[in-house]
Design a protein around this motif. Structure first.
Motif, PDB file in Angstrom:
ATOM      1  N   TYR A   1       0.870  -1.284   0.082  1.00 39.35           N
ATOM      2  CA  TYR A   1       0.152  -0.009  -0.045  1.00 39.35           C
ATOM      3  C   TYR A   1       0.898   1.286   0.092  1.00 39.35           C
ATOM      4  N   ASN A   2       0.752   2.284  -0.874  1.00 38.54           N
ATOM      5  CA  ASN A   2       1.312   3.288  -0.961  1.00 38.54           C
ATOM      6  C   ASN A   2       0.649   4.683  -1.362  1.00 38.54           C
ATOM      7  N   ALA A   3      -1.048   4.671  -0.956  1.00 39.17           N
ATOM      8  CA  ALA A   3      -1.563   5.534  -1.225  1.00 39.17           C
ATOM      9  C   ALA A   3      -1.545   6.218  -2.711  1.00 39.17           C
ATOM     10  N   ARG A   4      -1.633   5.437  -3.571  1.00 40.33           N
ATOM     11  CA  ARG A   4      -1.743   5.771  -5.122  1.00 40.33           C
ATOM     12  C   ARG A   4      -2.052   4.550  -5.754  1.00 40.33           C
ATOM     13  N   CYS A   5      -2.404   4.774  -7.064  1.00 40.05           N
ATOM     14  CA  CYS A   5      -2.775   3.785  -8.070  1.00 40.05           C
ATOM     15  C   CYS A   5      -1.668   3.735  -9.153  1.00 40.05           C
ATOM     16  N   PHE A   6      -1.372   2.535  -9.489  1.00 43.16           N
ATOM     17  CA  PHE A   6      -0.424   2.310 -10.401  1.00 43.16           C
ATOM     18  C   PHE A   6      -0.471   3.150 -11.766  1.00 43.16           C
ATOM     19  N   GLY A   7      -1.740   3.369 -12.215  1.00 41.41           N
ATOM     20  CA  GLY A   7      -2.019   4.143 -13.428  1.00 41.41           C
ATOM     21  C   GLY A   7      -1.878   5.397 -13.198  1.00 41.41           C
ATOM     22  N   GLY A   8      -1.808   6.203 -11.928  1.00 45.90           N
ATOM     23  CA  GLY A   8      -1.511   7.436 -11.735  1.00 45.90           C
ATOM     24  C   GLY A   8      -2.701   8.202 -11.589  1.00 45.90           C
ATOM     25  N   ASP A   9      -3.851   7.724 -11.763  1.00 46.66           N
ATOM     26  CA  ASP A   9      -5.026   8.700 -11.642  1.00 46.66           C
ATOM     27  C   ASP A   9      -5.498   8.728 -10.261  1.00 46.66           C
ATOM     28  N   SER A  10      -6.509   9.602 -10.153  1.00 53.14           N
ATOM     29  CA  SER A  10      -7.031   9.859  -8.692  1.00 53.14           C
ATOM     30  C   SER A  10      -8.418  10.335  -8.838  1.00 53.14           C
ATOM     31  N   TYR A  11      -9.279  10.206  -7.675  1.00 58.89           N
ATOM     32  CA  TYR A  11     -10.859  10.725  -7.742  1.00 58.89           C
ATOM     33  C   TYR A  11     -10.664  11.341  -6.291  1.00 58.89           C
ATOM     34  N   GLU A  12     -11.895  11.908  -6.114  1.00 59.02           N
ATOM     35  CA  GLU A  12     -12.094  12.536  -4.711  1.00 59.02           C
ATOM     36  C   GLU A  12     -12.327  11.564  -3.687  1.00 59.02           C
ATOM     37  N   ASN A  13     -12.864  10.493  -4.089  1.00 59.29           N
ATOM     38  CA  ASN A  13     -12.671   9.243  -2.756  1.00 59.29           C
ATOM     39  C   ASN A  13     -11.923   8.274  -3.659  1.00 59.29           C
ATOM     40  N   ASN A  14     -10.885   7.735  -2.793  1.00 57.97           N
ATOM     41  CA  ASN A  14      -9.821   6.780  -3.287  1.00 57.97           C
ATOM     42  C   ASN A  14      -9.685   5.703  -2.492  1.00 57.97           C
TER      43      ASN A  14
ATOM     44  N   GLY B   1      -5.039   2.758   4.496  1.00 55.33           N
ATOM     45  CA  GLY B   1      -6.160   3.227   3.516  1.00 55.33           C
ATOM     46  C   GLY B   1      -6.030   4.781   3.648  1.00 55.33           C
ATOM     47  N   THR B   2      -7.087   5.226   3.236  1.00 56.31           N
ATOM     48  CA  THR B   2      -7.265   6.842   3.209  1.00 56.31           C
ATOM     49  C   THR B   2      -7.764   7.542   4.382  1.00 56.31           C
ATOM     50  N   ALA B   3      -8.521   6.725   5.262  1.00 54.63           N
ATOM     51  CA  ALA B   3      -8.861   6.923   6.446  1.00 54.63           C
ATOM     52  C   ALA B   3      -9.569   5.816   7.390  1.00 54.63           C
ATOM     53  N   TRP B   4      -9.816   6.134   8.629  1.00 54.44           N
ATOM     54  CA  TRP B   4     -10.253   5.135   9.545  1.00 54.44           C
ATOM     55  C   TRP B   4     -11.428   5.747  10.517  1.00 54.44           C
ATOM     56  N   HIS B   5     -12.524   5.168  10.258  1.00 49.96           N
ATOM     57  CA  HIS B   5     -13.699   5.591  10.911  1.00 49.96           C
ATOM     58  C   HIS B   5     -14.179   4.794  12.181  1.00 49.96           C
ATOM     59  N   SER B   6     -13.822   4.961  13.054  1.00 55.66           N
ATOM     60  CA  SER B   6     -14.160   4.352  14.537  1.00 55.66           C
ATOM     61  C   SER B   6     -15.671   4.424  14.846  1.00 55.66           C
ATOM     62  N   ASP B   7     -16.332   5.438  14.394  1.00 54.42           N
ATOM     63  CA  ASP B   7     -17.723   5.488  14.819  1.00 54.42           C
ATOM     64  C   ASP B   7     -18.451   5.021  13.721  1.00 54.42           C
ATOM     65  N   HIS B   8     -18.151   4.379  12.789  1.00 56.19           N
ATOM     66  CA  HIS B   8     -18.707   3.618  11.687  1.00 56.19           C
ATOM     67  C   HIS B   8     -18.992   2.101  12.216  1.00 56.19           C
ATOM     68  N   ASN B   9     -20.231   1.554  11.574  1.00 62.48           N
ATOM     69  CA  ASN B   9     -20.439  -0.024  11.775  1.00 62.48           C
ATOM     70  C   ASN B   9     -19.185  -0.596  11.043  1.00 62.48           C
ATOM     71  N   GLN B  10     -18.603  -1.534  11.681  1.00 61.01           N
ATOM     72  CA  GLN B  10     -17.346  -2.294  11.403  1.00 61.01           C
ATOM     73  C   GLN B  10     -17.807  -3.656  10.687  1.00 61.01           C
ATOM     74  N   TYR B  11     -17.370  -4.151   9.504  1.00 56.60           N
ATOM     75  CA  TYR B  11     -17.434  -5.309   8.912  1.00 56.60           C
ATOM     76  C   TYR B  11     -16.041  -5.925   8.762  1.00 56.60           C
ATOM     77  N   LEU B  12     -15.544  -6.879   9.671  1.00 54.16           N
ATOM     78  CA  LEU B  12     -14.243  -7.318   9.171  1.00 54.16           C
ATOM     79  C   LEU B  12     -14.341  -8.786   8.506  1.00 54.16           C
ATOM     80  N   TYR B  13     -13.291  -8.961   7.802  1.00 48.17           N
ATOM     81  CA  TYR B  13     -12.843  -9.978   7.103  1.00 48.17           C
ATOM     82  C   TYR B  13     -11.551 -10.684   7.032  1.00 48.17           C
ATOM     83  N   GLN B  14     -11.497 -12.003   7.336  1.00 47.79           N
ATOM     84  CA  GLN B  14     -10.015 -12.475   7.111  1.00 47.79           C
ATOM     85  C   GLN B  14     -10.082 -13.808   6.270  1.00 47.79           C
ATOM     86  N   TRP B  15      -8.909 -14.240   5.589  1.00 41.64           N
ATOM     87  CA  TRP B  15      -8.880 -15.367   4.706  1.00 41.64           C
ATOM     88  C   TRP B  15      -7.343 -15.915   4.758  1.00 41.64           C
TER      89      TRP B  15
END
Length: 259
Positions: free
Chosen positions: A146-159, A245-259
């Protein structure tokens, strides 16, 4: 033959005056779409339109077949069948290609659509190799990528999904590349860009789920949501209580997944 014609040096000298030629065998007629071309049908899968100026000689064979001698390096129009699908609405594909000499017996089919024909099943005998087990990359590998960017170099308001999916793909989760039934939107570099699409994929991959964050339980792919319908995705290292990631929201509903 004249003495000159039997002189080896003269024959060698004469042989170098012309360009090499390539033989084509099949059924031939004038190309009605281009009067300066001849059609040469080798098989239903291989049809050529050849410029008459590039045909140096024509031989008549048995059964109305002909052999055309074509200057090597000439450009011919080749027509090949293809399977109709939404991305290819044509029943035939025309492309320029150097002439190709017949392979095998005269008129042997040249199949160019093998990707649309199911292959035969694997056959196993005693002592034969067995299929390799493809290991699933650990989620920690995604965190390293994870490096907070996309291989293609593009970006949106929500990434959030955009940059996280890029890390997943670079970590080895190539299943996120097309086609993937969970993904409905992508960036130009083919990275998924919607959190709910990633959430759907998380749920399909998971062997363990949780609704609460607990320390020292390993790495988790997390979907967080409250009033914002799109939701948010992030990666969690609960052993070190670090998120990627781009943010962490402790006050949100959390859905966690492992594999």
């Amino acid at each position: 033959m004249t003495p000159q014609e039997t002189d080896l040096a003269s024959l060698i000298d004469r042989s170098g005056n012309g360009r090499p030629v390539v033989p084509f065998e099949g059924y031939s007629m004038d190309d009605m779409n281009n009067r300066d071309h001849r059609l040469l049908v080798q098989s239903p899968e291989s049809i050529f339109s050849i410029d008459k100026a590039d045909i140096t000689r024509e031989e008549r064979l048995d059964g109305d077949r002909v052999r055309l001698w074509v200057t090597a390096g000439a450009r011919a129009l080749r027509v090949s069948p293809c399977v109709v699908n939404p991305s290819s609405p044509f029943t035939a594909v025309r492309e320029y290609a150097p002439p190709v000499a017949p392979d095998g017996s005269p008129g042997a089919p040249v199949r160019e659509d093998m990707e649309n024909i199911p292959p035969p099943p694997s056959v196993y005998v005693s002592g034969a190799p067995t299929p390799a087990r493809v290991a699933t990359p650990p989620l920690s590998e995604v965190g390293e990528r994870y490096n907070a960017r996309c291989f293609g170099g593009d970006s949106y308001e929500n990434n959030c999904a955009h940059f996280l999916s890029d890390a997943f793909i670079r970590a080895g989760y190539t299943e996120l590349l097309p086609p993937n039934d969970h993904v409905a939107a992508r960036c130009p570099a083919k990275r998924p860009i919607r959190a709910r699409n990633m959430w759907s994929w998380f749920k399909a991959k998971a062997v363990r789920t949780s609704r609460v964050v607990e320390e020292n339980t390993g790495w988790w792919a997390v979907f967080q949501i409250d009033g914002y319908w799109g939701g948010h995705v992030v990666l969690l290292d609960s052993d070190n209580m670090k998120w990627y990631g781009t943010a962490w929201h402790s006050d949100h509903n959390q859905y966690l997944y492992q594999w």
